[in-house]
Write an enzyme that holds these catalytic residues in place. Sequence first.
Site, PDB file in Angstrom:
ATOM      1  N   LYS A   1       0.872  -1.186   0.000  1.00  0.00           N
ATOM      2  CA  LYS A   1       0.000   0.000   0.000  1.00  0.00           C
ATOM      3  C   LYS A   1       0.901   1.225   0.000  1.00  0.00           C
ATOM      4  O   LYS A   1       2.056   1.181   0.420  1.00  0.00           O
ATOM      5  CB  LYS A   1      -0.868   0.015   1.255  1.00  0.00           C
TER       6      LYS A   1
ATOM      7  N   GLY B   1      -5.905   2.440  -7.042  1.00  0.00           N
ATOM      8  CA  GLY B   1      -6.595   3.522  -6.342  1.00  0.00           C
ATOM      9  C   GLY B   1      -7.000   3.170  -4.929  1.00  0.00           C
ATOM     10  O   GLY B   1      -6.910   2.021  -4.498  1.00  0.00           O
ATOM     11  N   ASP B   2      -7.382   4.173  -4.182  1.00  0.00           N
ATOM     12  CA  ASP B   2      -7.939   4.068  -2.833  1.00  0.00           C
ATOM     13  C   ASP B   2      -8.542   5.451  -2.558  1.00  0.00           C
ATOM     14  O   ASP B   2      -8.898   6.161  -3.497  1.00  0.00           O
ATOM     15  CB  ASP B   2      -6.858   3.667  -1.817  1.00  0.00           C
TER      16      ASP B   2
ATOM     17  N   THR C   1     -15.266  -3.183  -6.404  1.00  0.00           N
ATOM     18  CA  THR C   1     -15.263  -3.275  -4.940  1.00  0.00           C
ATOM     19  C   THR C   1     -16.681  -3.230  -4.385  1.00  0.00           C
ATOM     20  O   THR C   1     -17.076  -4.059  -3.569  1.00  0.00           O
ATOM     21  CB  THR C   1     -14.422  -2.144  -4.325  1.00  0.00           C
TER      22      THR C   1
ATOM     23  N   ASN D   1     -16.042   5.828  -4.719  1.00  0.00           N
ATOM     24  CA  ASN D   1     -16.058   4.687  -5.641  1.00  0.00           C
ATOM     25  C   ASN D   1     -16.723   3.466  -5.005  1.00  0.00           C
ATOM     26  O   ASN D   1     -17.649   2.877  -5.608  1.00  0.00           O
ATOM     27  CB  ASN D   1     -14.624   4.335  -6.035  1.00  0.00           C
TER      28      ASN D   1
END
Length: 461
Positions: A141, A180-181, A225, A256
Amino acid sequence: MSTKESTLKPDEFTVANNYANFLNHITKLRNPHEVEFLQAVREVVNSLVPVLAHHPQYMKSCILERLVEPEKIISFRVSWVDDEGDVQINRGYRVQFNSALGPYKGGLRFHTTVNESIIKFLGFEQTFKNSLTGQPIGGGKGGSDFDPKGKTDLEIMRFCQSFMTELYNHIGPDTDVPAGDIGVNAREIGYMFGQYKKLRGAFEAGVLTGKGLEYGGSLARTEATGYGLVYFVREMLQDKGIGFEDKTVIVSGSGNVSIYAMEKAAEFGAKVVACSDSNGCIYDENGIDLNTVKELKESGDERISEYITKYPNAQYLDDCSNIWSIPCDIALPCATQNEIDEATAKTLVDNGVQAVGEGANMPSTQEAINLFLDNDIHFAPAKAANAGGVAVSSLEMAQNGSKLMWTFEEVDEKLKDIMKNIYQNSMQAASDYGSPGNLVAGANIAGFIKIADAMSAQGII
Ligand SMILES: NC(=O)C1=CN([C@@H]2O[C@H](COP(=O)(O)OP(=O)(O)OC[C@H]3O[C@@H](n4cnc5c(N)ncnc54)[C@H](OP(=O)(O)O)[C@@H]3O)[C@@H](O)[C@H]2O)C=CC1
Ligand SMILES: N=C(CCC(=O)O)C(=O)O
């Protein structure tokens, strides 16, 4: 550990004491201020006592002791120039946590709260989550304390280019694959991919996932997700003879994960009545109009409060945590870590919640999890329930490697199968190790065993 957890067998007491001392060691001596990281580690260690008692070879080769120490931590300065010509300085990170199962894989978070503890907790969770997907990916991460909110497109581009100028030395399709996050979606991935390609002098499609469809992205990755969360929760509910049909659902966040969890829950017959952002939450008893939320949050950079302009009969509550005071059947926390604490969990239980599905990473505190489990709430833990995003990221890597592009339906069917397998494997592990029905324990155990066997095979490195 929840009081509902199985009582420890005699040989497990010894292991429990050994690992209580280990937790004290890493809490007091090694990571004393890394609160979020230690929270993530503590939950896993408590789940693994029966496994370690049953597999003394894991203890002899110090698998867990090695697993909680990242393989590599990279921290770097990010200097960039804003639209006024002023120099800005941020800090960037990449934690390459564990590569036993494959190249490091995990998102990048751009948020003012990012620090080493946050990135280490995310990387630790990612390692187990990625193992559960069954895909050949390790855990990692990264991110920065850069705040994209209120920045112009050009400022975000210049930041991403400067961030990647440092990060590109450390990543690659077979080394480390970011995605992404929070604060990192298709726009940011595009700017970082462009800079990587320029610096590398080659088009390495598999170096980032969440790419745009026009240059190697995968269909269904944007939805993955949120859809995967609902697929997982549906598997859990079906075992209890219930479903999403006619249920009242609240989903925190409006980014998202949240948007596509709302979309799939509504498709399965639920009424989604609330969502939030970091300033507040909206409640629409007629059901949230998702197209309006998408216009506000995906196309625009608006606050969720603007929803009331179009729907004056809806309510806006000026504190995002108020969302959990709204009675619901199913709660899907999809915003950020520790958004549900023990008091919040009690409110949800008192209001009759039947199921909680974690779309965000570590959105419930340990006390909240214990309260849900002690009250027999159907609980879908993050590292299992939100693994659909990284699973489809891995499918994006596979498509990039084969230079093929699968249809939306093909990817979505693979996603459904992966989420079903994660559910079944987690339930089986929970049953095998004395915590039947406890998906928190089951996910931690199932994720751990695969990593432990790979680490055992690769020697003491
Ligand atoms: N993207 C992915 O592929 C995956 C993401 N996750 C996790 O899901 C969660 C959401 O991520 P994602 O949807 O990608 O991020 P986005 O940036 O797209 O959306 C984040 C949402 O959460 C809100 N939010 C962010 N921080 C806070 C906070 N401190 N308090 C309250 N609300 C907050 C944001 O509000 P605002 O607009 O006001 O900032 C926004 O509505 C995170 O925990 C992430 O780690 C898990 C698996 C995969
Ligand atoms: N942010 C993500 C997605 C990571 C990825 O797609 O590599 C997560 O699983 O938390």
